[in-house]
Design an enzyme around this catalytic site. Structure first.
Site, PDB file in Angstrom:
ATOM      1  N   HIS A 230     119.082 -70.427  -3.696  1.00 14.96           N
ATOM      2  CA  HIS A 230     118.579 -70.041  -5.019  1.00 14.96           C
ATOM      3  C   HIS A 230     119.546 -69.061  -5.679  1.00 14.96           C
ATOM      4  O   HIS A 230     119.921 -69.237  -6.848  1.00 14.96           O
ATOM      5  CB  HIS A 230     117.189 -69.408  -4.890  1.00 14.96           C
ATOM      6  N   GLU A 231     119.938 -68.027  -4.939  1.00 16.35           N
ATOM      7  CA  GLU A 231     120.854 -67.044  -5.529  1.00 16.35           C
ATOM      8  C   GLU A 231     122.219 -67.664  -5.802  1.00 16.35           C
ATOM      9  O   GLU A 231     122.860 -67.364  -6.815  1.00 16.35           O
ATOM     10  CB  GLU A 231     120.968 -65.819  -4.614  1.00 16.35           C
ATOM     11  N   HIS A 234     122.227 -69.406  -9.206  1.00 17.68           N
ATOM     12  CA  HIS A 234     122.547 -68.605 -10.396  1.00 17.68           C
ATOM     13  C   HIS A 234     124.061 -68.560 -10.601  1.00 17.68           C
ATOM     14  O   HIS A 234     124.564 -68.744 -11.716  1.00 17.68           O
ATOM     15  CB  HIS A 234     122.019 -67.177 -10.230  1.00 17.68           C
TER      16      HIS A 234
END
Length: 376
Positions: A230-231, A234
């Site tokens: 998820h990170e 970004h």
């Protein structure tokens, strides 16, 4: 300007094949085991890890460490050991073959928490050195010496879990034009994603934009592959947009099933979808092993409606990219779109940028969004 800090625990109660060996090395090249090699250390790099994806019991698993950097260190006489060769472990089996052209009085393999020059795990924002450890030393090495399975020390295992997990995103990055993360960069000029992990620091779970642009992970956060990816999602969106990023508001706190803002739901929903797509599932898993499903067709108890809800946006993307979805069974056309068109929010992505590249906004695509309570 905004700092994208998405906590996987404290802030979010609901959320919390291209081979990498094609990248080559920017340092010394790997030395193959050939007749010219007089001293080789071989083996398999492996690590234990707590498997949050398996549930709250987080069983301890063992797996090979794929595409992880190694270096052969040794000496031919009584002098100091130097680096003699470098390479990466096998893309499927974690194997390494570290060779030198002369017999060695002493030799060992040093392993680094990085993969080529494409991603790395470092100790701190102000100490961007890899974690390292050495294999057992062997003396009077001539010919091939098999070290067997070399295990990452338990205190460092989470760093190598990050390194290994990033393979699945790299393999699906959908960039046929170079070995870089996106088509915006050419071979030899790739950006590298950096993770900062400190086992003594609990705070983390955020991408540090627009400051260092590093991903910060707290002590146990690497237990969840979804959190790692998820990170990284970004960072990937920032890369796809040519190191640009939507202006995000009303995003602290934010929750999978609740309203935030169009910009927050777009960027967080995209990152949710990156992790689930890369791992081939339909959920988000926190580092404590609890999870949330992206199943939310129609009015769903506990869920808000519309494109200000990141779970509605993320699940819409996953369904558009699904094997039976309207985008050809994968996310490749969206990835190509994002290298050419900047979308401030999901509405702009769907209503303006998809038509610009020939992606459908009617029929099955429109029904997918409606199923997730998004109507344009």
């Amino acid at each position: 300007m905004q700092l994208i800090r998405r906590s996987a625990g404290r802030r979010l109660r609901a959320f919390g094949a291209v081979l990498i060996t094609t990248l080559g090395l920017t340092a010394a090249a790997a030395t193959p085991a050939t007749a010219a090699a007089n001293a080789c250390l071989t083996g398999t790099l492996a690590f234990d890890h707590y498997d949050a994806e398996a549930g709250t019991s987080k069983p301890l698993r063992t797996q090979v460490a794929r595409n992880a950097n190694w270096e052969l260190w040794g000496r031919t006489g009584s002098g100091t050991a130097t680096r003699l060769a470098a390479g990466i472990t096998g893309a499927s089996d974690g194997r390494f073959t570290a060779c030198h052209t002369a017999s060695l009085a002493e030799a060992y393999v040093r392993f680094r928490s990085s993969s080529t020059s494409m991603w790395r795990v470092v100790k701190a924002a102000n100490d961007t050195t890899d974690y390292t450890f050495d294999s057992a030393r062997r003396t009077n090495v001539s010919g091939t010496v098999d070290l067997g399975t070399v295990k990452v020390p338990s205190s460092l295992q989470r760093a190598w879990k990050v390194v290994d997990t990033m393979n699945v995103l790299y393999w699906k990055r959908a960039n046929p034009s170079s070995s870089c993360w996106t088509a915006r960069q050419a071979d030899g000029r790739c950006d590298r994603i950096t993770f900062v992990w400190d086992p003594r620091v609990a705070d983390g779970g955020y991408w540090d934009y627009p400051n260092t642009n590093y991903v910060f992970l707290g002590a146990t956060m690497p237990d969840s592959k979804h959190l790692i990816l998820h990170e990284a999602g970004h960072w990937l969106q920032w890369q796809l947009y040519g190191r640009d990023f939507p202006v995000v508001d009303d995003c602290n706190p934010h929750y999978v099933e609740k309203h935030s803002s169009e910009s927050c739901a777009w960027t967080e929903g995209f990152a949710d979808a990156v992790a689930a797509y890369a791992l081939g599932d339909y959920r988000y898993v926190r580092d404590d092993g609890t999870s949330v499903s992206f199943e939310n067709d129609g009015p769903t108890p506990g869920w808000d409606d519309g494109d200000t809800v990141q779970g509605r946006v993320g699940s819409s993307l996953l369904d558009l990219w699904a094997p039976d979805g309207p985008d050809g069974g994968n996310w490749d056309r969206t990835i190509a779109l994002m290298t050419r068109h900047f979308s401030q929010d999901f509405r702009e992505y769907f209503t303006e940028d998809r038509p610009a590249v020939g992606l459908s906004t009617t029929g099955a695509a429109e029904r997918i969004l409606a199923g997730h309570t998004i109507w344009y």
